[in-house]
Scaffold this motif. Structure first.
Motif, short mmCIF file in Angstrom:
data_model
loop_
_atom_site.label_atom_id
_atom_site.label_comp_id
_atom_site.label_asym_id
_atom_site.label_seq_id
_atom_site.Cartn_x
_atom_site.Cartn_y
_atom_site.Cartn_z
N VAL A 177 7.04 23.76 -20.84
CA VAL A 177 7.24 25.11 -20.33
C VAL A 177 5.98 25.55 -19.60
O VAL A 177 4.89 25.52 -20.16
N GLY B 12 8.11 32.93 -20.84
CA GLY B 12 7.68 31.59 -21.20
C GLY B 12 7.43 31.44 -22.68
O GLY B 12 7.81 30.42 -23.29
N VAL C 258 10.93 23.45 -17.98
CA VAL C 258 11.22 24.87 -17.73
C VAL C 258 10.13 25.41 -16.82
O VAL C 258 8.98 25.61 -17.24
N ASN D 228 8.68 28.23 -15.55
CA ASN D 228 8.67 29.67 -15.82
C ASN D 228 7.53 30.41 -15.12
O ASN D 228 7.67 31.59 -14.82
N THR E 293 14.72 26.58 -13.94
CA THR E 293 13.71 27.40 -13.29
C THR E 293 14.00 28.88 -13.52
O THR E 293 15.12 29.34 -13.28
N ILE E 294 13.00 29.60 -14.01
CA ILE E 294 13.14 31.04 -14.15
C ILE E 294 12.85 31.67 -12.79
O ILE E 294 11.71 31.71 -12.35
#
Length: 276
Positions: free
Chosen positions: A23, A31, A106, A108, A157-158
């Motif tokens: 992350v 996150g 991830v 973030n 993906t944020i």
């Protein structure tokens, strides 16, 4: 007697056992919520961010004596700026050397700032793209070889609702987030025949430090009270509230589950109906 609310996140402490999750921007906000959720579900974690001390503190919180002994030595911290191609590449390589190939990435790390378009300089434009788009590209490209070696790999993906629609005074941020969504969609098509999915999660305003910064900016520039500034930010959300970080984390975990294997190339709004 009213029914109790179901848990937001998986309660099985071994749901992601044997899975290595990395992350970015993991020390706070969304996150940190994502990292805690994966840790509670049994994943091995690599936490990446710019502040080494904060990352170490977060790792210690997860592996502390109050938590399951099975989490000991399953959380590592790697300091890197995602906008620095060499640094994030090294962090991902180091994470895989320490904990094996990545199963789930991830993306973030992100940062938002506002400026009227006519007053926007190249520095502001580059800052927004460097973190919010270049960082996603650098991290994903560095992680792809490891991810492709694993079953049911995931890149999540944020992004933001700013990746789905436009907002005034944040043109650079919107452009970057639209780019991040487009990158996930393109990779979903490119790797459709492989055992990997690419998706974006697009929150509205979330109850995090970044939103608090936006509130302070509104107060400073307009003279409004904090309550008025908060009301302005939540006005676009039909539910009339800030999104909880845990709600975003729950969406990320769902996308990482085997049951979401057919979900790829999507941009999922977590915004109370603001974007449909």
């Amino acid at each position: 007697m009213p029914l109790s609310s179901p848990p937001l996140l998986p309660t099985d402490p071994q749901h992601f056992a044997g899975r290595h999750v990395l992350v970015t921007g993991a020390s706070r906000g969304i996150g940190w919520a994502v990292a805690k959720a994966f840790a509670a579900a049994g994943a091995s974690l690599s936490l990446v961010g710019r502040d080494a001390a904060s990352l170490q503190q977060r790792a210690a919180e997860i592996t502390g004596p109050q938590n399951s002994a099975t989490l000991q030595n399953s959380v590592r911290a790697f300091a890197a700026d995602v906008a620095d191609e060499a640094a994030i590449g090294k962090a991902i390589n180091d994470a895989q050397a320490a904990q094996g190939p990545l199963d789930i990435l991830v993306n973030n790390a992100g940062f938002g700032a506002s400026k009227p378009f006519a007053k926007m300089d190249t520095g502001h434009w580059r800052e927004m793209l460097n973190v919010n788009l270049d960082g996603v590209f650098f991290a994903t490209r560095a992680a792809i070889p490891g991810l492709l070696s694993r079953p049911q790999a995931r890149v999540i993906t944020i992004a933001s609702t700013a990746g789905l629609t436009g907002y005034g005074y944040v043109a650079a941020y919107c452009a970057a987030k639209h780019g991040a969504v487009g990158l996930m969609r393109a990779l979903a098509r490119e790797y459709a025949k492989r055992d990997i999915t690419f998706n974006a999660v697009c929150p509205g305003y979330v109850d995090t430090e970044m939103t608090e910064t936006s509130i302070r900016t509104i107060v400073e520039k307009t003279g409004r009270s904090r309550e008025q500034a908060l009301a302005e930010l939540t006005a676009g959300n039909p539910q009339g509230r800030l999104v909880k970080p845990e709600e975003v984390a729950a969406t990320v975990l769902w996308l990482a589950m085997p049951a979401a294997g057919a979900v790829t190339g999507q941009a999922i709004a977590v915004a109370g109906g603001e974007v449909m």
